[in-house]
Motif scaffolding. Sequence first.
Motif, mmCIF file in Angstrom:
data_model
loop_
_atom_site.group_PDB
_atom_site.id
_atom_site.type_symbol
_atom_site.label_atom_id
_atom_site.label_comp_id
_atom_site.label_asym_id
_atom_site.label_seq_id
_atom_site.Cartn_x
_atom_site.Cartn_y
_atom_site.Cartn_z
ATOM 1 N N LYS A 205 -9.477 -9.402 -6.782
ATOM 2 C CA LYS A 205 -8.066 -9.143 -7.507
ATOM 3 C C LYS A 205 -8.409 -8.641 -8.859
ATOM 4 C CE LYS A 205 -4.791 -11.919 -4.889
ATOM 5 N NZ LYS A 205 -3.892 -12.973 -4.914
ATOM 6 N N TYR B 241 5.041 7.077 -1.613
ATOM 7 C CA TYR B 241 4.743 5.995 -2.218
ATOM 8 C C TYR B 241 4.628 6.404 -3.787
ATOM 9 C CZ TYR B 241 -0.248 7.006 -2.450
ATOM 10 O OH TYR B 241 -1.420 7.617 -2.672
ATOM 11 N N LYS C 288 -0.920 0.422 -5.700
ATOM 12 C CA LYS C 288 -1.347 -0.504 -4.906
ATOM 13 C C LYS C 288 -1.256 -0.119 -3.414
ATOM 14 C CE LYS C 288 0.020 -3.782 -8.608
ATOM 15 N NZ LYS C 288 0.783 -4.856 -9.043
ATOM 16 N N PRO C 289 -2.481 -0.318 -2.534
ATOM 17 C CA PRO C 289 -2.370 0.197 -1.269
ATOM 18 C C PRO C 289 -1.358 -0.856 -0.751
ATOM 19 C CG PRO C 289 -4.473 0.167 -1.855
ATOM 20 C CD PRO C 289 -3.863 -0.262 -3.311
ATOM 21 N N TRP C 290 -1.381 -1.985 -0.809
ATOM 22 C CA TRP C 290 -0.630 -3.093 -0.287
ATOM 23 C C TRP C 290 0.931 -3.033 -0.680
ATOM 24 C CZ3 TRP C 290 -4.233 -4.293 -3.823
ATOM 25 C CH2 TRP C 290 -3.628 -4.739 -5.102
ATOM 26 N N ARG C 291 1.353 -1.946 -1.558
ATOM 27 C CA ARG C 291 2.627 -1.739 -1.937
ATOM 28 C C ARG C 291 2.991 -0.635 -1.304
ATOM 29 N NH1 ARG C 291 5.103 -6.791 -2.458
ATOM 30 N NH2 ARG C 291 4.246 -8.003 -4.189
ATOM 31 N N ARG C 292 2.437 0.267 -0.558
ATOM 32 C CA ARG C 292 2.662 1.611 -0.153
ATOM 33 C C ARG C 292 4.136 1.619 0.392
ATOM 34 N NH1 ARG C 292 -2.416 4.360 1.433
ATOM 35 N NH2 ARG C 292 -2.745 4.001 -0.959
ATOM 36 N N ASP D 98 6.735 -0.784 0.185
ATOM 37 C CA ASP D 98 7.569 -1.381 -0.771
ATOM 38 C C ASP D 98 8.075 -0.306 -1.691
ATOM 39 O OD1 ASP D 98 7.602 -3.800 0.135
ATOM 40 O OD2 ASP D 98 6.055 -4.725 -0.898
#
Length: 330
Positions: free
Chosen positions: A9, A303, A307-311, A313
């Motif tokens: 992180k 997007y 942040k890939p994990w917030r694509r 969202d």
Amino acid sequence: MIIKSCKMKRLFHCFLLAAAALLLFGCANQPLPPEPFHWVYKTDGTGNKAAENWAPAFVVYGHAETFNRIGRPTVRQEENGDEEVFIDPEQPVVYFMRRPFSTDKAAYTNLIYRVHFPEVPYSLSPFNLTAGKNVGLIVVVTLNADNLPVLVTTVHTCGCYHAIVPTQYLPKDAFPKDWDGETLDIYGEQLPPLLKFKEIHSPQILVYLRPEVHRVMDLDVQDVHDLSADPFRIISTKIEAMDRLEKLPTKTGTTSFYYPEGILKGHVKGAIKPWETLSLSLISMDLFVGADKAYADTGNPFYTSLKPWRREDSNMWDFPRFLQYWGWRL
């Protein structure tokens, strides 16, 4: 495992800070050319009346350079028979789409306006990180149930540099909890924290664009009649349905402005951004980061976060989820 996760992180956040610094350094504050007046692309009144009521006007600087002009996506046939998509600066057009949406509180309507420019030119001084062809910009005007604008959202058609600006018509409980009313800093560009419509008889949204990079450097609301006087010069601009971008005329029929399949599905043809790919693809986990794309449900998320994990969202196509992710409580 916890220690390893923390290290990952921290590493990602370091990359993110570096990416933000690169975006700030590479894309803002190009000097404005001295000009006796400002060219304004304004819809000509021949389109859909509901679409034109809140259609923004675009103030461009450096109009003598063709890459600063709004144009029409066009197709030409090359000698080998291949088709090339380019932006014709002699035929300015604004593309329009209307999309209703609802939240737990209320129902809204998005009026979506899209324009394209021939290119962001390659340059080392200043360094144009977003250099590439067929680049574009989207302005979304969000109306409440009374057909009054509550938000004006701007974003490049790559999903970059989004800005959400509220108006006087937005209820206070819909603002982000940390909203402080200060000027918005969008990677070096300063935008107003609030747009005021109530005191203006015939309000016209003005979007001021920085030359070369087409960054939104200011938003304003003026009486439309003020545009007929100095320092403005009007360029009459067509407004057409967004779905026309799916059927650009060719010698043999039509073709889409976007790649229809494969790894580039949903991206604008010819709009790859090499500098962004080299510098930001690792942090975003997207080889085609920065490439302009369709504002549609193509399976290629629009997007607005690296942040890939917030694509999902931050996917602006799902507007309620997009607003929630960025803290707005409509």
